[in-house]
Design a protein around this motif. Structure first.
Motif, PDB file in Angstrom:
ATOM      1  N   UNK A 198      -5.907   3.889  -4.250  1.00  0.00           N
ATOM      2  CA  UNK A 198      -7.353   3.940  -4.428  1.00  0.00           C
ATOM      3  C   UNK A 198      -7.724   3.529  -5.842  1.00  0.00           C
ATOM      4  N   UNK A 199      -8.659   2.596  -5.937  1.00  0.00           N
ATOM      5  CA  UNK A 199      -9.133   2.101  -7.224  1.00  0.00           C
ATOM      6  C   UNK A 199     -10.645   1.997  -7.142  1.00  0.00           C
ATOM      7  N   UNK A 200     -11.321   3.041  -7.596  1.00  0.00           N
ATOM      8  CA  UNK A 200     -12.781   3.066  -7.479  1.00  0.00           C
ATOM      9  C   UNK A 200     -13.180   3.138  -6.021  1.00  0.00           C
ATOM     10  N   UNK A 201     -14.117   2.294  -5.602  1.00  0.00           N
ATOM     11  CA  UNK A 201     -14.577   2.343  -4.215  1.00  0.00           C
ATOM     12  C   UNK A 201     -13.657   1.612  -3.231  1.00  0.00           C
ATOM     13  N   UNK A 202     -12.686   0.854  -3.725  1.00  0.00           N
ATOM     14  CA  UNK A 202     -11.847   0.065  -2.817  1.00  0.00           C
ATOM     15  C   UNK A 202     -10.468   0.704  -2.626  1.00  0.00           C
TER      16      UNK A 202
END
Length: 86
Positions: free
Chosen positions: A49-53
């Motif tokens: 998970x990296x921010x919203x993506x």
């Protein structure tokens, strides 16, 4: 052995194997059995998970050196998984 897309896996749906994206496998087929499209070994879908993506990737439940999708342990000789699902 063909070179499959590393962003797909095969999911057993109603008794048949169907190739789907890793996103679809993780979101719509969470409880279904999944296998590697290259060696047919059982896999699980993981995500980073990296921010919203979310970046999805496939991990073999039991590693083996004959799967071309396992770059770090691949021997250079493709072979079916010793516990291949049919």
């Amino acid at each position: 052995m063909p070179s499959p897309d590393p962003q797909t896996c095969e999911v057993k749906i109603e008794g048949a194997w169907r190739a789907v994206s890793l996103d679809e496998a993780a979101s719509h087929h969470t409880m279904a059995v999944k296998r590697c499209p290259a060696c047919h070994g059982r896999v699980m879908i993981l995500g980073a998970y990296s921010g919203p993506s979310v970046r999805r990737f496939m991990s073999h439940r039991r590693s083996h050196s004959g799967c071309p999708l396992q770059g770090e342990t691949y021997s250079g000789r493709p072979s079916p998984h010793p516990q291949a699902l049919s």
